[in-house]
Enzyme design. Structure first.
Site, mmCIF file in Angstrom:
data_model
loop_
_atom_site.group_PDB
_atom_site.id
_atom_site.type_symbol
_atom_site.label_atom_id
_atom_site.label_comp_id
_atom_site.label_asym_id
_atom_site.label_seq_id
_atom_site.Cartn_x
_atom_site.Cartn_y
_atom_site.Cartn_z
ATOM 1 N N GLY A 1 0.931 -1.234 -0.108
ATOM 2 C CA GLY A 1 -0.072 -0.062 0.027
ATOM 3 C C GLY A 1 0.814 1.436 -0.140
ATOM 4 O O GLY A 1 2.047 1.217 -0.170
ATOM 5 N N ASN B 1 -6.415 -7.272 12.182
ATOM 6 C CA ASN B 1 -5.022 -7.038 12.020
ATOM 7 C C ASN B 1 -4.296 -8.196 12.613
ATOM 8 O O ASN B 1 -3.271 -8.357 12.167
ATOM 9 C CB ASN B 1 -4.865 -5.568 12.354
ATOM 10 C CG ASN B 1 -5.188 -4.675 11.370
ATOM 11 O OD1 ASN B 1 -5.471 -4.957 10.237
ATOM 12 N ND2 ASN B 1 -5.109 -3.468 11.759
ATOM 13 N N ARG C 1 7.209 14.422 14.071
ATOM 14 C CA ARG C 1 6.207 15.301 14.082
ATOM 15 C C ARG C 1 6.315 16.316 15.379
ATOM 16 O O ARG C 1 6.440 17.455 14.855
ATOM 17 C CB ARG C 1 4.758 14.481 14.309
ATOM 18 C CG ARG C 1 4.421 13.919 13.138
ATOM 19 C CD ARG C 1 3.071 12.875 13.140
ATOM 20 N NE ARG C 1 2.469 12.198 11.959
ATOM 21 C CZ ARG C 1 1.836 11.225 12.052
ATOM 22 N NH1 ARG C 1 1.562 10.602 13.056
ATOM 23 N NH2 ARG C 1 1.536 10.574 10.855
ATOM 24 N N HIS D 1 1.274 4.751 20.737
ATOM 25 C CA HIS D 1 1.183 5.507 19.757
ATOM 26 C C HIS D 1 -0.293 6.357 19.696
ATOM 27 O O HIS D 1 -1.351 5.395 20.095
ATOM 28 C CB HIS D 1 1.261 4.574 18.370
ATOM 29 C CG HIS D 1 1.247 5.373 16.862
ATOM 30 N ND1 HIS D 1 1.975 6.310 16.702
ATOM 31 C CD2 HIS D 1 0.663 5.031 15.817
ATOM 32 C CE1 HIS D 1 1.838 7.023 15.551
ATOM 33 N NE2 HIS D 1 0.944 6.006 14.899
#
Length: 309
Positions: free
Chosen positions: A11, A95, A151, A175
């Site tokens: 992806g 997942n 970030r 996260h």
């Protein structure tokens, strides 16, 4: 002998990781996906850029795990995004099934590889990957902290009006909302970040960092971030293949560090050829430790959900 990197999942994150890795000439790349044609097409497209960009690595796309054999690093990006109406437990189950399938097929073919997980919920999927592979825990890790720190550093540089190259920042924990940015361990060329940014603005930057992935999802409407996650993953691969001994936050297996046991959790480590070669224990104050424990509680709840499935 050239190094070999296999990326499972072609992806946006997987294929962009392949791009960064090729540009760095870190080794030959295998891009694998279950959808026929997608990894082959993306790999060929990337390979055809090599004469222009002057990178001399082989890039192949495949649907066959046999092509990943003898990899030095395995990167797992495959996973389903959370869809409207899908519960957290539903996402974990989907997942987990994908992770179990990928690792059970890839790990036996590359018994000496380092595994880097990039799918969500990250800490739980990394724990599962370690369990399924049977690899030493230091050779299985999760990528989130490098991205979150990037970030954080970006927002600090924007606010302070300085080069992002001079910003060093550390964070820990899970996260997303559970992450624990650490302003006390964040500097601009060695100068405490508090010298440049007022406490209220720093608090806003920390909150924006926690919501960083969601901010991009809201802007894109139909997808999620992939340039920065892929760059973060490539940095980890580079640290392993070049034995760079980088000090970075990753999801690592804890055996009592920070008072936490039997879980993968975001902590600063020394990252090299052996994988997680050392876990660094910072002298956290009471407030930081409280935030860390709250984060650990959330990560543990996700892990408990995984174990109950």
């Amino acid at each position: 002998m050239r190094k070999k990197i296999s990326i499972i999942g072609a992806g946006f994150v997987g294929s962009t990781t392949a791009h960064w890795l090729a540009a760095k000439e870190l080794g030959d790349i295998v891009l694998l996906d279950i959808v026929e044609g997608i990894p082959q097409g993306k790999a060929l497209d990337l390979y055809e850029a090599s004469p222009i960009e002057d990178f001399d690595v082989r890039v192949i796309g495949t649907n066959d795990y046999a092509d990943t054999a003898n990899s030095d690093v395995i990167v797992v990006t495959s996973g389903a995004p959370r869809k409207p109406g899908m519960s957290r437990e539903d996402l974990i189950k989907v997942n987990a099934d994908i992770t179990r399938d990928c690792i059970s097929k890839a790990a036996p073919l590359s018994p000496n590889a380092v595994i880097i997980m990039v799918n969500n919920p990250l800490d739980a999927m990394t724990y599962l990957a370690a369990e399924v592979s049977g690899f030493p825990k230091e050779r299985v890790m999760g990528q989130a902290g490098v991205l979150d720190a990037a970030r954080y550093r970006t927002f600090i540089a924007m606010e302070a009006g300085v080069s992002v190259e001079d910003v060093q920042a550390m964070l820990m924990g899970g996260h997303g909302d559970e992450m624990v940015p650490l302003p006390r361990f964040s500097t601009i060329s060695g100068i405490p970040v508090s010298h440049f940014i007022a406490p209220d603005r720093l608090a806003q930057i920390i909150e924006r960092t926690r919501k960083g992935g969601g901010e991009i999802v809201n802007l894109l409407k139909t997808g999620s971030a992939y340039y920065a996650p892929a760059a973060a993953t490539a940095q980890m691969v580079e640290a392993v293949l070049k034995d760079k001994k980088r000090v970075v936050p990753v999801a690592a297996y804890l055996t009592g560090q920070y008072g936490l046991h039997d879980m993968y959790f975001g902590v600063p480590v020394v990252l090299g050829a052996g994988g997680v070669e050392k876990i660094i224990e910072l002298p956290l104050n009471e407030e930081e430790m409280a935030l860390l424990n709250a984060s650990a509680k959330a990560v543990r709840a996700t892990l408990d959900t995984l174990k109950s499935l």
